[in-house]
Design an enzyme around this catalytic site. Structure first.
Site: not given
Ligand code: HEM
Length: 285
Positions: A47, A43, A187
């Site tokens: 970002h 992430r 997820w």
């Molecule tokens: C986690 C939104 C696209 C990788 C998250 C979280 C949100 C989010 C709300 C939870 C954060 C938290 O509470 O810790 C989105 C939205 C996206 C998007 C709205 C696009 C429409 C992506 C993309 C990637 C990605 C493109 C990587 C290629 C991750 C990963 C986590 C995460 C690995 C887990 C982080 C953790 O476990 O700490 N995302 N995301 N996301 N996202 Fe996304």
């Protein structure tokens, strides 16, 4: 001869494979989340890169501008200090590496170590010196929005529909944290293993708005145990006809997804970066 001895020494080129091996050692921790920093490293890499605007070349992983207040304090980046802090000992051990290279490499290492593809990575990003280089807030996607917003954000970076869906599969990893994004739950059932389960679950589970939850609106699975989730933006991958085609494609063939993900993630972490001409791609085994 004397003049030769006094000539300034070129710094030893960094052995990025050694750096990668040391990052891999930092992933596991039974006391953190699901036992791995891998998801939050991915992430961070995303970002750091996902602020890119192809129209003017601003944003992107180059600069590592998330070290500065305006970007570190963007609500979308809440919790990423955990990943940045975890990587500090690597920066201390290899001061030569830029933060921008370190954060993107950490994402690539994490994906590989969690069972994903070997994404070719190269060095050459530099760190900005002040907050003036920060992109404006609000460039990262908002999970509560619809397909129009998703396309706007990713098209701004230069991604097409298939690349958008391919990247979204990274949500196989990790979880939402109420104190970071406001959402909760992972997820998938194996959030530290890189598989195409995001697509298979998205396509096969019965998703409905989660009840008895006072956080932001999200979806949970009904057929299952109700302990996995989808964000509104994830549901758009199913509801948009074009996105859905790719969900099916990646659900049906994990290797096809690995290839699509690998190219799209490499592109993501290289957006806006001017690499030195001789920078070789490094492929981790
Ligand atoms: C986690 C939104 C696209 C990788 C998250 C979280 C949100 C989010 C709300 C939870 C954060 C938290 O509470 O810790 C989105 C939205 C996206 C998007 C709205 C696009 C429409 C992506 C993309 C990637 C990605 C493109 C990587 C290629 C991750 C990963 C986590 C995460 C690995 C887990 C982080 C953790 O476990 O700490 N995302 N995301 N996301 N996202 Fe996304």
């Amino acid at each position: 001869a004397a003049a030769e001895e006094e000539a300034p020494k070129e710094p030893e080129p960094l052995d990025y494979r050694k750096v990668a091996a040391d990052i891999a050692e930092l992933l596991d921790d039974v006391d953190y989340d699901d036992g791995s920093y891998g998801p939050v490293f991915v992430r961070l890499a995303w970002h750091a890169s996902g602020t890119y605007n192809k129209a003017d070349g601003t944003g992107g992983s180059n600069g590592a501008t998330m070290r500065f207040g305006p970007e570190a304090g963007d609500g979308a980046n809440a919790g990423l200090d955990v990943a940045r802090n975890r990587l500090e000992p690597i920066k201390a051990k290899y001061p030569q590496i830029s933060y921008a290279d370190l954060w993107t490499l950490a994402g690539v290492v994490a994906i590989k170590e969690m069972g994903g593809p070997s994404i070719p990575w190269k060095a050459g990003r530099t760190d900005a010196v002040s907050a003036e280089s920060c992109p404006p807030q609000g460039r990262l996607p908002d999970a509560s929005k619809d397909r129009k917003h998703v396309r706007e954000v990713f098209n701004r970076m230069g991604f097409d529909d298939r690349e958008i869906v391919a990247l979204m599969g990274a949500h196989v990893l990790g979880r939402c944290h109420p104190d970071r994004s406001g959402y909760h739950l992972p997820w998938t059932y194996n959030p530290t293993t890189f598989t195409n389960a995001y697509y298979t679950l998205l396509a096969s589970e019965y998703w409905k708005k989660e009840k008895n939850w006072d956080g932001p609106m999200q979806y949970s699975n009904r057929k299952g145990t109700g302990d996995i989730m989808m964000l509104p933006t994830d549901m758009e991958m199913l509801w948009d006809r074009t996105f859905k085609q790719y969900v099916k494609e990646f659900a049906n063939d994990e290797q096809v997804w690995f290839d699509a993900f690998s190219s799209a993630f490499k592109k993501l972490i290289e957006l806006g970066v001017q690499f030195p001409a001789e920078a070789p791609d490094i492929v981790l085994e």
